[in-house]
Design a protein around this motif. Structure first.
Motif, PDB file in Angstrom:
ATOM      1  N   ASN A   1      37.725  28.401  42.519  1.00 45.86           N
ATOM      2  CA  ASN A   1      38.041  29.816  42.339  1.00 45.86           C
ATOM      3  C   ASN A   1      36.793  30.535  41.849  1.00 45.86           C
ATOM      4  OD1 ASN A   1      40.991  29.748  42.844  1.00 45.86           O
ATOM      5  ND2 ASN A   1      40.987  28.411  41.044  1.00 45.86           N
ATOM      6  N   ILE A   2      36.329  31.493  42.635  1.00 47.13           N
ATOM      7  CA  ILE A   2      35.085  32.199  42.332  1.00 47.13           C
ATOM      8  C   ILE A   2      35.396  33.689  42.200  1.00 47.13           C
ATOM      9  CG2 ILE A   2      32.760  32.736  43.149  1.00 47.13           C
ATOM     10  CD1 ILE A   2      33.040  30.071  44.837  1.00 47.13           C
ATOM     11  N   LEU A   3      35.208  34.206  41.000  1.00 44.92           N
ATOM     12  CA  LEU A   3      35.484  35.606  40.715  1.00 44.92           C
ATOM     13  C   LEU A   3      34.213  36.419  40.924  1.00 44.92           C
ATOM     14  CD1 LEU A   3      37.901  37.288  39.654  1.00 44.92           C
ATOM     15  CD2 LEU A   3      37.020  36.885  37.344  1.00 44.92           C
ATOM     16  N   ILE A   4      34.352  37.540  41.611  1.00 43.67           N
ATOM     17  CA  ILE A   4      33.225  38.456  41.799  1.00 43.67           C
ATOM     18  C   ILE A   4      33.511  39.692  40.953  1.00 43.67           C
ATOM     19  CG2 ILE A   4      31.871  39.822  43.431  1.00 43.67           C
ATOM     20  CD1 ILE A   4      32.856  37.834  45.617  1.00 43.67           C
ATOM     21  N   ASP A   5      32.798  39.825  39.854  1.00 45.11           N
ATOM     22  CA  ASP A   5      32.983  40.874  38.850  1.00 45.11           C
ATOM     23  C   ASP A   5      34.310  40.705  38.112  1.00 45.11           C
ATOM     24  OD1 ASP A   5      30.484  41.923  39.332  1.00 45.11           O
ATOM     25  OD2 ASP A   5      31.197  43.570  40.589  1.00 45.11           O
ATOM     26  N   THR A   6      34.421  41.379  36.971  1.00 42.24           N
ATOM     27  CA  THR A   6      35.608  41.200  36.128  1.00 42.24           C
ATOM     28  C   THR A   6      36.244  42.512  35.696  1.00 42.24           C
ATOM     29  OG1 THR A   6      34.263  41.067  34.098  1.00 42.24           O
ATOM     30  CG2 THR A   6      34.759  38.977  35.251  1.00 42.24           C
ATOM     31  N   GLY A   7      35.737  43.645  36.186  1.00 39.46           N
ATOM     32  CA  GLY A   7      36.370  44.922  35.897  1.00 39.46           C
ATOM     33  C   GLY A   7      36.083  45.442  34.505  1.00 39.46           C
ATOM     34  N   LEU A   8      36.976  46.296  34.034  1.00 36.57           N
ATOM     35  CA  LEU A   8      36.798  47.011  32.766  1.00 36.57           C
ATOM     36  C   LEU A   8      37.149  46.144  31.563  1.00 36.57           C
ATOM     37  CD1 LEU A   8      38.457  50.295  33.982  1.00 36.57           C
ATOM     38  CD2 LEU A   8      36.098  50.144  33.165  1.00 36.57           C
TER      39      LEU A   8
ATOM     40  N   HIS B   1      32.114  46.599  35.777  1.00 34.79           N
ATOM     41  CA  HIS B   1      31.960  45.404  36.609  1.00 34.79           C
ATOM     42  C   HIS B   1      31.907  44.116  35.787  1.00 34.79           C
ATOM     43  CE1 HIS B   1      31.208  47.388  40.534  1.00 34.79           C
ATOM     44  NE2 HIS B   1      30.884  48.399  39.734  1.00 34.79           N
ATOM     45  N   SER B   2      31.618  44.218  34.512  1.00 34.73           N
ATOM     46  CA  SER B   2      31.471  43.009  33.690  1.00 34.73           C
ATOM     47  C   SER B   2      32.294  43.059  32.406  1.00 34.73           C
ATOM     48  CB  SER B   2      29.996  42.793  33.333  1.00 34.73           C
ATOM     49  OG  SER B   2      29.508  43.854  32.519  1.00 34.73           O
ATOM     50  N   GLY B   3      33.320  43.879  32.391  1.00 35.03           N
ATOM     51  CA  GLY B   3      34.050  44.139  31.153  1.00 35.03           C
ATOM     52  C   GLY B   3      34.905  43.011  30.625  1.00 35.03           C
ATOM     53  N   ARG B   4      35.211  42.006  31.467  1.00 35.68           N
ATOM     54  CA  ARG B   4      36.016  40.875  30.988  1.00 35.68           C
ATOM     55  C   ARG B   4      35.281  39.548  31.154  1.00 35.68           C
ATOM     56  NH1 ARG B   4      41.370  41.540  29.860  1.00 35.68           N
ATOM     57  NH2 ARG B   4      40.877  39.730  28.577  1.00 35.68           N
TER      58      ARG B   4
END
Length: 234
Positions: free
Chosen positions: A36-43, A86-89
């Motif tokens: 599982n590869i996440l691209i960015d993590t949001g707010l 983009h990197s909030g979490r």
């Protein structure tokens, strides 16, 4: 021996910027060997005052839970850049390897633009992989260096078995109307020449690879018509 291959791409809208009516998004890539590869993590969970123009929705952790994934199930976080939406979490994914352009990470260490969100992106270096330029992470998943929006921004190319090559420009080209050789020339960005160069690079890649789907990172009209988690592109 069978090679790892990408099998699925999920899209998640995790918030918005109401003043401009734009979505805040991130992505999940799954491979046929269950990575599982996440691209960015949001707010971030709690938005600081200086970023009050953003509004949270259902965050990335909640959305992943809806398809049975916990933060510890994420093997890798591709960090396109360290802007707060983009990197909030990032800090939620304590078992993941973080992949970021070396240029961007080094710039962020002294750039006031990224200070408010530093507790999220400033992870132990033994968990951060610094890459330099265009990089194939694994078969079907490629990073494209696209500086301009910020130094060391990276876009992502995902090669799906049915959908085919799918480009995620992220903030290199956030809106479809700007995906042209004359796009994004509003004079507001001090690095406008780099933005144009990265846009042309992605245009040429799209033409060369005959990419059929380009998903723009903040294009509300396009996002309204796209499949979003739990649906996926395969």
């Amino acid at each position: 021996m069978n090679q790892t291959a990408v099998k699925r791409l999920y899209l998640m809208q995790v918030g918005s910027m109401p003043e401009y009516q734009i979505p805040i998004v991130c992505y999940l890539v799954q491979t046929d060997d269950n990575r599982n590869i996440l691209i960015d993590t949001g707010l971030p969970e709690f938005i600081p005052e200086e970023a009050s123009d953003f509004v949270n929705g259902q965050d990335v952790v909640e959305q992943l839970a809806s398809i049975g994934l916990k933060p510890d199930d994420i093997h890798m976080v591709v960090s396109t850049h360290y802007d707060i939406d983009h990197s909030g979490r990032h800090a939620a994914f304590t078992k993941a390897e973080y992949v970021v352009q070396r240029l961007h990470h080094l710039d962020a260490e002294s750039n006031p633009r990224f200070v408010a969100n530093r507790p999220q992106w400033d992870q132990p270096m033994d968990r951060i992989r610094l890459v330099h330029g265009d990089t194939e992470l694994l078969p079907g998943l490629e990073l494209i260096e696209t500086s301009g929006h910020v130094p060391g921004h990276q876009s992502v190319l995902v090669r799906l078995p049915k959908t085919g090559a799918t480009l995620l420009p992220i903030d290199a080209v956030p809106f479809g109307e700007d995906f042209s050789r004359n796009g994004q020339d509003d004079g507001k960005n001090p690095d406008a020449e780099a933005i144009r160069a990265s846009t042309v690079k992605l245009l040429e890649l799209t033409e060369r690879e005959q990419i059929g789907l380009v998903i723009f990172g903040h294009d509300r009209a396009q996002w309204e018509g796209l499949k979003k988690l739990p649906e996926y592109f395969d």
